[in-house]
Motif scaffolding. Structure first.
Motif, PDB file in Angstrom:
ATOM      1  N   LEU A  28       9.938   6.951  -6.782  1.00 17.45           N
ATOM      2  CA  LEU A  28       9.839   6.686  -5.341  1.00 17.45           C
ATOM      3  C   LEU A  28       9.619   5.202  -5.067  1.00 17.45           C
ATOM      4  CD1 LEU A  28       7.697   9.642  -3.933  1.00 17.45           C
ATOM      5  CD2 LEU A  28      10.047   9.043  -3.347  1.00 17.45           C
ATOM      6  N   ILE A  29       8.745   4.589  -5.880  1.00 21.37           N
ATOM      7  CA  ILE A  29       8.468   3.165  -5.696  1.00 21.37           C
ATOM      8  C   ILE A  29       9.753   2.354  -5.875  1.00 21.37           C
ATOM      9  CG2 ILE A  29       7.305   1.153  -6.712  1.00 21.37           C
ATOM     10  CD1 ILE A  29       4.965   2.942  -7.388  1.00 21.37           C
ATOM     11  N   VAL A  49       0.841  -1.200   0.000  1.00 18.21           N
ATOM     12  CA  VAL A  49       0.000   0.000   0.000  1.00 18.21           C
ATOM     13  C   VAL A  49       0.879   1.255   0.000  1.00 18.21           C
ATOM     14  CG1 VAL A  49      -0.353   0.345   2.476  1.00 18.21           C
ATOM     15  CG2 VAL A  49      -2.144   0.965   0.879  1.00 18.21           C
ATOM     16  N   LEU A  50       2.014   1.186   0.684  1.00 20.05           N
ATOM     17  CA  LEU A  50       2.905   2.348   0.697  1.00 20.05           C
ATOM     18  C   LEU A  50       3.369   2.707  -0.706  1.00 20.05           C
ATOM     19  CD1 LEU A  50       5.395   2.204   3.706  1.00 20.05           C
ATOM     20  CD2 LEU A  50       3.671   3.925   3.159  1.00 20.05           C
ATOM     21  N   THR A  51       3.804   1.697  -1.448  1.00 19.71           N
ATOM     22  CA  THR A  51       4.321   2.000  -2.781  1.00 19.71           C
ATOM     23  C   THR A  51       3.230   2.565  -3.690  1.00 19.71           C
ATOM     24  OG1 THR A  51       4.047  -0.350  -3.239  1.00 19.71           O
ATOM     25  CG2 THR A  51       6.263   0.392  -2.810  1.00 19.71           C
ATOM     26  N   ALA A 107       2.672   6.636  -5.483  1.00 16.48           N
ATOM     27  CA  ALA A 107       2.268   7.033  -6.829  1.00 16.48           C
ATOM     28  C   ALA A 107       1.025   7.917  -6.789  1.00 16.48           C
ATOM     29  CB  ALA A 107       2.009   5.808  -7.689  1.00 16.48           C
ATOM     30  N   ALA A 108       0.027   7.499  -5.995  1.00 20.29           N
ATOM     31  CA  ALA A 108      -1.232   8.254  -5.961  1.00 20.29           C
ATOM     32  C   ALA A 108      -1.035   9.649  -5.354  1.00 20.29           C
ATOM     33  CB  ALA A 108      -2.281   7.474  -5.177  1.00 20.29           C
ATOM     34  N   VAL A 109      -0.226   9.733  -4.295  1.00 20.67           N
ATOM     35  CA  VAL A 109      -0.005  11.040  -3.666  1.00 20.67           C
ATOM     36  C   VAL A 109       0.772  11.962  -4.601  1.00 20.67           C
ATOM     37  CG1 VAL A 109       1.203  12.229  -1.788  1.00 20.67           C
ATOM     38  CG2 VAL A 109      -0.192  10.232  -1.292  1.00 20.67           C
ATOM     39  N   LEU A 145      -2.833   1.041 -11.138  1.00 18.86           N
ATOM     40  CA  LEU A 145      -3.232  -0.186 -10.445  1.00 18.86           C
ATOM     41  C   LEU A 145      -2.341  -1.345 -10.878  1.00 18.86           C
ATOM     42  CD1 LEU A 145      -5.184  -1.557  -8.527  1.00 18.86           C
ATOM     43  CD2 LEU A 145      -6.729  -1.935 -10.429  1.00 18.86           C
ATOM     44  N   GLY A 146      -2.023  -1.383 -12.184  1.00 19.77           N
ATOM     45  CA  GLY A 146      -1.145  -2.430 -12.696  1.00 19.77           C
ATOM     46  C   GLY A 146       0.238  -2.356 -12.071  1.00 19.77           C
ATOM     47  N   VAL A 147       0.775  -1.114 -11.948  1.00 25.57           N
ATOM     48  CA  VAL A 147       2.069  -0.942 -11.281  1.00 25.57           C
ATOM     49  C   VAL A 147       1.960  -1.486  -9.868  1.00 25.57           C
ATOM     50  CG1 VAL A 147       3.718   0.738 -10.369  1.00 25.57           C
ATOM     51  CG2 VAL A 147       2.797   1.036 -12.654  1.00 25.57           C
ATOM     52  N   GLY A 148       0.856  -1.137  -9.192  1.00 23.51           N
ATOM     53  CA  GLY A 148       0.649  -1.597  -7.825  1.00 23.51           C
ATOM     54  C   GLY A 148       0.641  -3.122  -7.755  1.00 23.51           C
TER      55      GLY A 148
END
Lengths: 315, 433
Positions: free
Chosen positions: B270-271, A244-246, A250-252, B318-321
């Motif tokens: 960041l990811i 969820v952090l990763t 992206a979302a933030v 979502l796919g990246v997630g």
């Protein structure tokens, strides 16, 4: 983050608090939705939206005045300003403007600002159809998921994951009712994204519970079952948090840095991700635990009922 | 005992991958069609109604309407118009990058049904009497733009003019030229108006037996050109009612696009950084497979000639997630196995195997949902679903098999034997078997 048996997070112990919290939130949400409602964009309500681009900074009063000047009867029901220097304005009208009216407004603003305003219109049926189709899709998908999960896992896992899914979608809708952000087509996409994420997240946790259930010798008491759920949740906790952090990164980022148009969309994503993690950890597994225990108890009592000879004398 | 050949193989794969991506990624990214919400433009959904009462809308009339609309859109010079039939009686027209929405609206919905009537509104000649592609712009003696049309039959026009002369006396000896005459329109009424609905009402002073006629209407040059083009693109067999339109200013769309791409880069950066810090070497492998994932999704999307919209970007995220999630699930499993005291080699093998069923279940349920969304959804929801399915399948390939291949090369080289720290596991955490 290494969760050994002695420093486990006691998820199951506090399950009633989580149930109560979700119940209160759901009730409050229903009340809120029926009173304050949602700020439906013209994607869902019959109306027109005129997007005015000026060279200079605009104020709301100015925009109202300009529309009054453009012709009689043009009084926007809502005006919002946008752009770095408020040089853009969105004026929405309830009820659709016809082609002649659109032309009149466009001609006026071309003269004023040398920029043709964009006009979007929608009749109520289109927006409602869109929302209706999305809703039907989610419901049908839910049934499909229950069937799949029932075959691969067990029926109860399927039901619990659907509860989590609906919880997450509802959570976003309620938050949008609180903040009164505009609900539009991208919002639907955000809710659908969260639905996808929610399923994914819940199934991963359930997979571990199922695996640990297979390895557990015998379940005699509620505490035995609770132990399995607790251990499973703790085993997948690092994964849940990291995942969820990763995605939240992206979302933030998109929320903070993305354009104006995408802001409410990414806000919905962030809210939904939080709700999705909460429901997988605190809601879905605990619900499954309670239901599973009930069905186990029922099974224990079953042999008596199934044997008619045993039953009849008692009746 | 370290097998260097496998490590060499790893770097060869990375070099190849890096080479392909860096050479083609810009072309791929540029080749993707952007939706209206990202590049600005104009979209209208029409409900198609029969032009005359009683007739029905069939598949053929819809097709005919679409081809007529296509011709008209060409007039606007839109590079990639998207005109599609939706449901049984709807047509969606998407014009990316159109600046002049007003002209687009007029051009699309005009039936272009030209008729010649007497002052009592009786039809004398109809659009069907016109030669195909016979309309053009000309100029009269005073250099005023006029539209010239060619009739199929000069005699027919001669007879009509002769009849008018016989039936009416000045000032009613007129042949009124209408565009899109509707039931209830009347010359007598419109004549009083400052801007009458008819195009022109020339007086007939002698029978005219020729095929070429001029329509005068105090046109501006642009108006005359517009009229000529509409007439040439043929009349619509149906009536179009606008039931939905969506316009995004080009500057707004561009702004959204640039900022979103920038934000996406930061987010993905960041990811990757988080993965590398948390999972050490495995995180580096994850970063490589994630880059490959994004590249492959964009390439597939390009092949499919999909249109990328905001909902599409949502599906991509979502796919990246899910790709990150698949990596995390596998790595957590491997770490668990190492902690339980297995050798690196066997931890890698059993970790990969046991995580697979979890990932499979999670992905199949999501694909199931996406499939239903595709089936029941309308345009933008469908776009979301397609992107989601592509994303999940690709993430499955890269995050499960790509990751396994790359990590496997190192593990099987035995270079990491007895080095659990490379995987982020401390020696003190390992249980003795």
């Amino acid at each position: 983050m290494n969760f050994k048996t002695n420093k486990r997070v006691p998820f199951v112990k506090h399950r009633k608090k989580f149930f109560l919290f979700s119940l209160v939130f759901t009730l409050a949400g229903i009340i809120l939705l029926s009173t304050a409602g949602l700020n439906l964009g013209i994607d869902f309500e019959s109306g027109s939206k005129v997007e005015v681009l000026a060279d200079e900074t605009l104020t709301e009063e100015e925009v109202y005045e300009q529309f009054a000047e453009a012709g009689s009867g043009y009084e926007p029901d809502d005006v919002t300003l946008a752009g770095d220097n408020n040089e853009m304005a969105y004026a929405s009208f309830i009820g659709t403007l016809d082609q002649a009216e659109i032309a009149e407004i466009q001609n006026y603003f071309v003269d004023q600002y040398d920029n043709e305003p964009s006009v979007s219109t929608v009749s109520p049926q289109v927006g409602q159809e869109l929302a209706k189709n999305a809703l039907i899709s989610v419901l049908i998908a839910s049934i499909g998921i229950i069937i799949y999960v029932s075959i691969r896992f067990q029926f109860l896992y399927g039901v619990a994951s659907i509860v989590a899914l609906l919880h997450d979608a509802f959570f976003i809708i309620v938050v949008f009712s609180i903040v009164q952000f505009e609900v539009n087509v991208p919002f639907i996409a955000a809710v659908l994204t969260i639905v996808g994420y929610s399923i994914n997240d819940t199934i991963v946790t359930f997979d571990r519970i199922r695996e640990n259930m297979n390895e557990t010798e015998e379940i005699k008491t509620f505490d035995d079952l609770a132990e399995v759920v607790d251990v499973s949740l703790n085993q997948t906790l690092t994964r849940s948090i990291n995942t969820v952090l990763t995605v939240v990164f992206a979302a933030v980022c998109i929320f903070l840095l993305g354009g104006e148009a995408i802001r409410s969309f990414s806000f919905a994503l962030v809210i939904g991700l939080i709700a999705g993690t909460y429901s997988s950890l605190f809601l879905a597994s605990q619900l499954w635990l309670v239901w599973k225990w009930k069905s186990l108890e029922r099974e224990k009592n079953k042999p008596k009922k199934e044997d008619p000879e045993d039953l009849e004398p008692e009746v | 005992m370290v097998k260097k050949s496998r490590i060499v193989a790893f770097f060869v794969i990375i070099a190849l991958l890096g080479g392909i991506i860096s050479q083609t990624v810009m072309d791929t990214a540029k080749g993707i069609n952007l939706g209206l919400d990202l590049q600005g433009g104009f979209e209208i959904l029409y409900e198609v109604n029969p032009a005359e009462d009683g007739s029905e809308i069939t598949e053929e009339t819809l097709q005919a309407t679409v081809s007529a609309l296509n011709q008209r859109v060409n007039v606007l010079g839109v590079s990639e118009p998207n005109i599609s039939i939706e449901g049984e009686d709807r047509i969606r027209v998407q014009l990316a990058g159109v600046e002049d929405q007003q002209t687009a609206r007029e051009l699309l919905a005009t039936e272009a049904d030209l008729s010649f009537r007497d002052v009592d509104d009786n039809e004398r000649l109809s659009g069907e009497d016109l030669e195909e592609n016979g309309a053009s712009v000309g100029f009269d003696q005073s250099n005023q733009p006029v539209v010239t049309v060619t009739l199929r039959d000069g005699n027919a026009f001669g007879e009509v003019t002769e009849d008018i002369l016989n039936d009416y006396s000045p000032p009613n000896n007129r042949l009124v030229i209408w565009l899109d005459y509707e039931e209830g329109d009347s010359f007598a009424e419109e004549y009083q108006q400052e801007e009458p609905k008819y195009l022109s009402a020339p007086a007939v002073n002698q029978p005219l037996y020729h095929k070429n006629i001029q329509i005068e209407g105090n046109f501006e040059l642009e108006e005359a050109e517009f009229l000529a083009e509409v007439l040439n693109s043929g009349s619509l067999p149906v009536e179009l009612e606008e039931i939905y339109s969506n316009a995004v200013g080009a500057s707004l769309g561009e702004d959204a696009m640039e900022k979103t791409i920038f934000a996406g880069f930061i987010g993905i950066g960041l990811i990757l950084a988080y993965m590398m810090i948390y999972y050490r070497f495995m995180g580096v492998v994850a970063a490589i497979t994630l880059s490959a994932y994004i590249y492959i999704v964009l390439t597939i999307f390009n092949w499919m000639e999909g249109v990328l919209t905001l909902p599409g970007i949502a599906a991509l995220i979502l796919g990246v997630g899910m790709a990150v999630d698949a990596n995390i699930i596998t790595y957590e499993r491997i770490k668990e196995e190492i902690r339980s005291g297995r050798s690196i080699m066997s931890a890698f093998k059993s970790g990969s195997r046991r995580s697979l069923s979890t990932i499979l279940d999670a992905n199949i349920t999501t694909i199931l949902a996406a499939g239903v969304l595709f089936y029941y959804g309308t345009s933008s929801v469908q776009g979301f679903a397609v992107m989601l399915i592509v994303s999940i399948l690709t993430s499955f390939l890269t995050a499960v098999y790509g990751s396994r291949l790359l990590l496997g090369l190192w593990v099987k080289s035995r270079i990491f034997n007895k080095k659990p720290r490379v995987f982020g596991v401390k020696e003190s955490e390992i249980n003795e078997l």
